[in-house]
Structure formats: structure tokens, C-alpha cells
Design a protein around this motif. Structure first.
Motif, PDB file in Angstrom:
ATOM      1  N   ARG A   8       0.705  -1.289   0.005  1.00 35.64           N
ATOM      2  CA  ARG A   8      -0.004   0.062   0.072  1.00 35.64           C
ATOM      3  C   ARG A   8       0.772   1.273  -0.026  1.00 35.64           C
ATOM      4  O   ARG A   8       0.599   2.451  -0.104  1.00 35.64           O
ATOM      5  N   HIS A   9       2.178   1.068   0.261  1.00 41.22           N
ATOM      6  CA  HIS A   9       3.014   2.246   0.170  1.00 41.22           C
ATOM      7  C   HIS A   9       3.858   2.483  -0.990  1.00 41.22           C
ATOM      8  O   HIS A   9       4.877   3.291  -0.945  1.00 41.22           O
ATOM      9  N   TYR A  10       3.402   1.826  -2.150  1.00 40.76           N
ATOM     10  CA  TYR A  10       4.050   1.805  -3.346  1.00 40.76           C
ATOM     11  C   TYR A  10       4.201   3.203  -3.757  1.00 40.76           C
ATOM     12  O   TYR A  10       5.376   3.512  -4.026  1.00 40.76           O
ATOM     13  N   ALA A  11       3.196   4.036  -3.822  1.00 40.97           N
ATOM     14  CA  ALA A  11       3.239   5.383  -4.459  1.00 40.97           C
ATOM     15  C   ALA A  11       4.169   6.177  -3.681  1.00 40.97           C
ATOM     16  O   ALA A  11       4.762   6.976  -4.111  1.00 40.97           O
ATOM     17  N   TRP A  12       4.118   6.044  -2.358  1.00 45.26           N
ATOM     18  CA  TRP A  12       4.915   6.672  -1.403  1.00 45.26           C
ATOM     19  C   TRP A  12       6.181   6.299  -1.648  1.00 45.26           C
ATOM     20  O   TRP A  12       7.207   7.353  -1.752  1.00 45.26           O
ATOM     21  N   LEU A  13       6.669   5.091  -1.875  1.00 40.38           N
ATOM     22  CA  LEU A  13       8.107   4.665  -2.100  1.00 40.38           C
ATOM     23  C   LEU A  13       8.579   5.571  -3.639  1.00 40.38           C
ATOM     24  O   LEU A  13       9.529   5.935  -3.447  1.00 40.38           O
ATOM     25  N   LEU A  14       7.646   5.628  -4.486  1.00 42.47           N
ATOM     26  CA  LEU A  14       8.110   6.214  -5.635  1.00 42.47           C
ATOM     27  C   LEU A  14       8.331   7.586  -5.501  1.00 42.47           C
ATOM     28  O   LEU A  14       9.590   8.203  -6.172  1.00 42.47           O
ATOM     29  N   GLU A  15       7.564   8.198  -4.653  1.00 39.11           N
ATOM     30  CA  GLU A  15       7.934   9.913  -4.108  1.00 39.11           C
ATOM     31  C   GLU A  15       9.291   9.869  -3.502  1.00 39.11           C
ATOM     32  O   GLU A  15       9.895  11.039  -3.909  1.00 39.11           O
ATOM     33  N   GLN A  16       9.567   8.886  -2.716  1.00 34.52           N
ATOM     34  CA  GLN A  16      10.830   9.197  -2.217  1.00 34.52           C
ATOM     35  C   GLN A  16      11.980   8.648  -2.744  1.00 34.52           C
ATOM     36  O   GLN A  16      13.107   9.330  -2.682  1.00 34.52           O
ATOM     37  N   LEU A  17      11.886   7.776  -3.882  1.00 29.94           N
ATOM     38  CA  LEU A  17      13.194   7.561  -4.660  1.00 29.94           C
ATOM     39  C   LEU A  17      13.132   8.115  -6.095  1.00 29.94           C
ATOM     40  O   LEU A  17      12.922   7.377  -7.261  1.00 29.94           O
ATOM     41  N   SER A  18      13.027   9.416  -6.299  1.00 36.79           N
ATOM     42  CA  SER A  18      13.133  10.061  -7.523  1.00 36.79           C
ATOM     43  C   SER A  18      14.554   9.989  -8.008  1.00 36.79           C
ATOM     44  O   SER A  18      15.523   9.614  -7.313  1.00 36.79           O
ATOM     45  N   GLU A  19      14.823   9.883  -9.410  1.00 32.28           N
ATOM     46  CA  GLU A  19      16.143   9.640  -9.671  1.00 32.28           C
ATOM     47  C   GLU A  19      16.967  11.006  -9.281  1.00 32.28           C
ATOM     48  O   GLU A  19      18.214  10.571  -9.039  1.00 32.28           O
ATOM     49  N   ALA A  20      16.487  11.775  -9.293  1.00 31.34           N
ATOM     50  CA  ALA A  20      17.492  13.155  -8.657  1.00 31.34           C
ATOM     51  C   ALA A  20      17.826  12.756  -7.179  1.00 31.34           C
ATOM     52  O   ALA A  20      18.842  13.105  -6.943  1.00 31.34           O
ATOM     53  N   ARG A  21      17.042  12.515  -6.548  1.00 33.74           N
ATOM     54  CA  ARG A  21      17.149  12.097  -4.932  1.00 33.74           C
ATOM     55  C   ARG A  21      18.195  10.907  -4.815  1.00 33.74           C
ATOM     56  O   ARG A  21      19.056  11.143  -3.983  1.00 33.74           O
ATOM     57  N   VAL A  22      18.160  10.140  -5.578  1.00 33.76           N
ATOM     58  CA  VAL A  22      18.840   8.759  -5.608  1.00 33.76           C
ATOM     59  C   VAL A  22      20.532   9.179  -6.290  1.00 33.76           C
ATOM     60  O   VAL A  22      21.613   8.996  -5.712  1.00 33.76           O
ATOM     61  N   MET A  23      20.554  10.096  -7.240  1.00 30.01           N
ATOM     62  CA  MET A  23      21.782  10.906  -7.651  1.00 30.01           C
ATOM     63  C   MET A  23      22.537  11.631  -6.459  1.00 30.01           C
ATOM     64  O   MET A  23      23.593  11.433  -6.608  1.00 30.01           O
ATOM     65  N   THR A  24      21.771  12.328  -5.905  1.00 32.21           N
ATOM     66  CA  THR A  24      22.369  13.195  -4.833  1.00 32.21           C
ATOM     67  C   THR A  24      23.062  12.357  -3.691  1.00 32.21           C
ATOM     68  O   THR A  24      24.177  12.490  -3.239  1.00 32.21           O
ATOM     69  N   LEU A  25      22.172  11.130  -3.510  1.00 33.86           N
ATOM     70  CA  LEU A  25      22.674  10.355  -2.361  1.00 33.86           C
ATOM     71  C   LEU A  25      24.040   9.533  -2.784  1.00 33.86           C
ATOM     72  O   LEU A  25      25.004   9.427  -1.945  1.00 33.86           O
ATOM     73  N   PHE A  26      24.124   9.394  -4.075  1.00 30.90           N
ATOM     74  CA  PHE A  26      25.339   8.545  -4.553  1.00 30.90           C
ATOM     75  C   PHE A  26      26.445   9.450  -5.164  1.00 30.90           C
ATOM     76  O   PHE A  26      27.358   9.169  -5.941  1.00 30.90           O
ATOM     77  N   HIS A  27      26.118  10.802  -5.064  1.00 34.55           N
ATOM     78  CA  HIS A  27      27.007  11.835  -5.746  1.00 34.55           C
ATOM     79  C   HIS A  27      28.554  11.507  -5.396  1.00 34.55           C
ATOM     80  O   HIS A  27      29.277  11.467  -6.150  1.00 34.55           O
TER      81      HIS A  27
END
Length: 111
Positions: A33-52
Motif C-alpha cells: 500500500r506504500h508503493y506510491a509513497w516509495l516512488l515519491e521518495q526515490l526520485s532519480e534526482a534524489r538517488v543521484m544526490t545520495l550517490f554523488h
């Protein structure tokens, strides 16, 4: 709405794989039920920043709605890959732990 910040691992789990200098991270919500929330949290930009700091040059996101997850493909994040990197974890298996340490706002309705 709950504005507390917690870590992603409380709401999801992940698997990692690699080939050369490309990392594949599959992340699945514990509760579908948290799938849509997961997508919101894991945007490409946010993941890119985390692994910068690892030198990532691209992040592609592939939603998997029937599985309640998302597949993330990161380029140039393994610092040369298992055969080319001088670091201790050239395979990148522990990088799923880095992703799961991402600070998130809890899903709606979760205290």
C-alpha cells in the motif's frame, strides 16, 4: 501529516546487483500500500544526490507496480567495478544499505 523523519529501511528492503561499473538496486515496500509513497521518495534526482560522492553519472528508475517496488540502475557508481576499483567493496552489494539509510518522511497514516 507526520513530519518526523526516519530511514527508508523501516519501510522497504532492497537487493543489489552489479555488472562492470553499473549498479542495480531493486527496492520493495514492506507494505504494498506504500508503493506510491516509495516512488515519491526515490526520485532519480534524489538517488543521484545520495550517490554523488561515488561519482554516479546517471540514475534510471523502472517502476514495478505489480511487485510494489522500483528498480534503480546507477551508472559509474562502482568506481571502476570489481576488477578496476581499489576500494574494498567493488561489487557494490553494500550500497543497498546506503540507499536504505536515506532519510524519509513516513508514509501517510503511519505513526
Amino acid at each position: 501529516m507526520n513530519n518526523d523523519v526516519t530511514l527508508l529501511h523501516r519501510y522497504a528492503h532492497a537487493r543489489a546487483g552489479d555488472k562492470g561499473d553499473r549498479l542495480n538496486l531493486a527496492v520493495f515496500a514492506h507494505d504494498t500500500r506504500h508503493y506510491a509513497w516509495l516512488l515519491e521518495q526515490l526520485s532519480e534526482a534524489r538517488v543521484m544526490t545520495l550517490f554523488h560522492h561515488r561519482g554516479v553519472t546517471a540514475v534510471r528508475r523502472y517502476p514495478m507496480p505489480n511487485l510494489g517496488g522500483v528498480n534503480l540502475v546507477l551508472d559509474d557508481v562502482l568506481q571502476g567495478g570489481v576488477n578496476g576499483a581499489l576500494n574494498l567493496d567493488g561489487h557494490g552489494k553494500t550500497l543497498s544499505a546506503l540507499l536504505l539509510s536515506l532519510p524519509v518522511t513516513p508514509p501517510p497514516g503511519v505513526a
